[in-house]
Design a protein around this motif. Structure first.
Motif, PDB file in Angstrom:
ATOM      1  N   ALA A 171      11.127  -1.483  16.871  1.00  0.00           N
ATOM      2  CA  ALA A 171      11.601  -0.575  16.746  1.00  0.00           C
ATOM      3  C   ALA A 171      11.131   0.873  16.855  1.00  0.00           C
ATOM      4  N   THR A 172      10.375   0.861  15.743  1.00  0.00           N
ATOM      5  CA  THR A 172      10.100   2.644  15.653  1.00  0.00           C
ATOM      6  C   THR A 172       9.328   3.377  16.937  1.00  0.00           C
ATOM      7  N   ALA A 173       8.179   1.836  17.371  1.00  0.00           N
ATOM      8  CA  ALA A 173       7.524   2.669  18.504  1.00  0.00           C
ATOM      9  C   ALA A 173       8.948   2.956  19.604  1.00  0.00           C
ATOM     10  N   THR A 174      10.026   2.523  19.735  1.00  0.00           N
ATOM     11  CA  THR A 174      10.979   3.146  20.743  1.00  0.00           C
ATOM     12  C   THR A 174      11.788   4.317  20.454  1.00  0.00           C
ATOM     13  N   VAL A 175      11.843   4.026  19.291  1.00  0.00           N
ATOM     14  CA  VAL A 175      12.311   5.688  18.531  1.00  0.00           C
ATOM     15  C   VAL A 175      11.757   6.889  19.209  1.00  0.00           C
ATOM     16  N   LEU A 176      10.221   6.603  18.308  1.00  0.00           N
ATOM     17  CA  LEU A 176       9.002   8.063  18.337  1.00  0.00           C
ATOM     18  C   LEU A 176       8.735   7.738  19.658  1.00  0.00           C
ATOM     19  N   ASP A 177       8.765   6.866  20.862  1.00  0.00           N
ATOM     20  CA  ASP A 177       8.282   6.769  21.980  1.00  0.00           C
ATOM     21  C   ASP A 177       6.500   6.887  21.516  1.00  0.00           C
ATOM     22  N   VAL A 178       5.974   5.904  20.929  1.00  0.00           N
ATOM     23  CA  VAL A 178       4.459   5.598  20.617  1.00  0.00           C
ATOM     24  C   VAL A 178       4.235   4.501  21.555  1.00  0.00           C
ATOM     25  N   ASP A 179       2.921   4.187  21.218  1.00  0.00           N
ATOM     26  CA  ASP A 179       2.572   2.332  21.271  1.00  0.00           C
ATOM     27  C   ASP A 179       2.630   1.372  20.121  1.00  0.00           C
ATOM     28  N   PRO A 180       3.195   0.711  19.446  1.00  0.00           N
ATOM     29  CA  PRO A 180       3.959  -0.382  18.912  1.00  0.00           C
ATOM     30  C   PRO A 180       2.688  -0.442  17.981  1.00  0.00           C
ATOM     31  N   SER A 181       1.329  -0.202  18.436  1.00  0.00           N
ATOM     32  CA  SER A 181      -0.032  -0.810  17.548  1.00  0.00           C
ATOM     33  C   SER A 181      -0.443   0.559  16.941  1.00  0.00           C
ATOM     34  N   ALA A 182       0.492   1.916  17.566  1.00  0.00           N
ATOM     35  CA  ALA A 182      -0.015   3.312  17.041  1.00  0.00           C
ATOM     36  C   ALA A 182       0.778   3.231  15.440  1.00  0.00           C
ATOM     37  N   VAL A 183       1.532   1.925  15.030  1.00  0.00           N
ATOM     38  CA  VAL A 183       2.840   2.060  13.850  1.00  0.00           C
ATOM     39  C   VAL A 183       2.387   1.605  12.792  1.00  0.00           C
ATOM     40  N   THR A 184       2.747   1.872  11.357  1.00  0.00           N
ATOM     41  CA  THR A 184       2.410   0.726  10.595  1.00  0.00           C
ATOM     42  C   THR A 184       3.111   0.997   9.706  1.00  0.00           C
ATOM     43  N   ILE A 185       3.859  -0.432   9.363  1.00  0.00           N
ATOM     44  CA  ILE A 185       5.208  -0.683   8.920  1.00  0.00           C
ATOM     45  C   ILE A 185       5.573  -1.028   7.186  1.00  0.00           C
ATOM     46  N   SER A 186       5.773   0.080   6.030  1.00  0.00           N
ATOM     47  CA  SER A 186       5.298  -0.943   4.055  1.00  0.00           C
ATOM     48  C   SER A 186       7.234  -0.366   4.403  1.00  0.00           C
ATOM     49  N   ASN A 187       6.946  -1.205   2.938  1.00  0.00           N
ATOM     50  CA  ASN A 187       8.503  -1.438   2.238  1.00  0.00           C
ATOM     51  C   ASN A 187       9.754  -2.165   3.277  1.00  0.00           C
ATOM     52  N   PRO A 188       9.036  -2.818   4.200  1.00  0.00           N
ATOM     53  CA  PRO A 188      11.065  -3.670   4.886  1.00  0.00           C
ATOM     54  C   PRO A 188      11.656  -4.020   3.633  1.00  0.00           C
ATOM     55  N   GLN A 189      12.938  -3.768   3.951  1.00  0.00           N
ATOM     56  CA  GLN A 189      13.885  -4.302   2.824  1.00  0.00           C
ATOM     57  C   GLN A 189      14.691  -4.741   4.527  1.00  0.00           C
ATOM     58  N   ALA A 190      16.064  -5.319   4.018  1.00  0.00           N
ATOM     59  CA  ALA A 190      17.144  -6.083   4.550  1.00  0.00           C
ATOM     60  C   ALA A 190      18.486  -6.230   3.625  1.00  0.00           C
ATOM     61  N   THR A 191      18.843  -5.342   4.309  1.00  0.00           N
ATOM     62  CA  THR A 191      20.403  -5.400   3.037  1.00  0.00           C
ATOM     63  C   THR A 191      21.523  -6.191   4.156  1.00  0.00           C
ATOM     64  N   GLN A 192      22.603  -6.500   3.929  1.00  0.00           N
ATOM     65  CA  GLN A 192      23.710  -7.720   4.613  1.00  0.00           C
ATOM     66  C   GLN A 192      23.858  -6.752   6.164  1.00  0.00           C
ATOM     67  N   THR A 193      23.852  -5.785   6.030  1.00  0.00           N
ATOM     68  CA  THR A 193      24.211  -5.108   7.343  1.00  0.00           C
ATOM     69  C   THR A 193      22.899  -4.419   8.525  1.00  0.00           C
ATOM     70  N   ARG A 194      22.033  -3.941   7.371  1.00  0.00           N
ATOM     71  CA  ARG A 194      20.790  -2.896   7.993  1.00  0.00           C
ATOM     72  C   ARG A 194      20.133  -3.429   7.903  1.00  0.00           C
ATOM     73  N   ARG A 195      18.895  -2.794   8.405  1.00  0.00           N
ATOM     74  CA  ARG A 195      17.010  -3.334   7.818  1.00  0.00           C
ATOM     75  C   ARG A 195      16.819  -0.983   7.801  1.00  0.00           C
ATOM     76  N   ILE A 196      15.535  -1.426   6.784  1.00  0.00           N
ATOM     77  CA  ILE A 196      15.246  -0.100   6.332  1.00  0.00           C
ATOM     78  C   ILE A 196      13.882  -0.545   5.905  1.00  0.00           C
ATOM     79  N   TRP A 197      13.271   0.603   6.383  1.00  0.00           N
ATOM     80  CA  TRP A 197      11.418   0.309   6.245  1.00  0.00           C
ATOM     81  C   TRP A 197      10.979   2.345   5.800  1.00  0.00           C
ATOM     82  N   ARG A 198       9.973   2.570   6.335  1.00  0.00           N
ATOM     83  CA  ARG A 198       8.862   3.239   6.195  1.00  0.00           C
ATOM     84  C   ARG A 198       8.013   3.089   6.836  1.00  0.00           C
ATOM     85  N   ALA A 199       7.879   3.976   8.024  1.00  0.00           N
ATOM     86  CA  ALA A 199       6.506   3.638   8.986  1.00  0.00           C
ATOM     87  C   ALA A 199       5.500   4.709   9.536  1.00  0.00           C
ATOM     88  N   GLU A 200       4.957   4.684   9.716  1.00  0.00           N
ATOM     89  CA  GLU A 200       3.255   5.878   9.716  1.00  0.00           C
ATOM     90  C   GLU A 200       3.285   5.914  11.670  1.00  0.00           C
TER      91      GLU A 200
END
Length: 88
Positions: A36-65
């Protein structure tokens, strides 16, 4: 049994099976967040690092580098409509 009743029973059965689908593993969630991050940023998914993933009842929230920047990202529970905002 009438055709309408058969159709209603099939619909109820299908929706109850969807609710019982197995939960995603942490690895599957991370893969989907990277995609999902790679799609938004137009980068390769292997170039993305995910941290602090959270899920609420309606959303997913995370930090990406990616590309030396940190982003706050979110999407709906099915990882659709992702959005990322640069924070540094």
């Amino acid at each position: 049994m009438t055709p309408l009743r058969i159709a209603l029973c099939a619909l109820v059965a299908a929706s109850s099976c969807a609710a019982c689908s197995p939960a995603l593993t942490a690895e599957e969630v991370e893969t989907r967040l990277k995609t999902a991050t790679a799609t938004v940023l137009d980068v390769d998914p292997s170039a993305v690092t995910i941290s602090n993933p959270q899920a609420t009842q309606t959303r997913r929230i995370w930090r990406a580098e990616a590309e030396g920047k940190i982003f706050e990202c979110d999407a709906d529970r099915s990882f659709a409509l992702p959005d990322c905002t640069a924070v540094s």
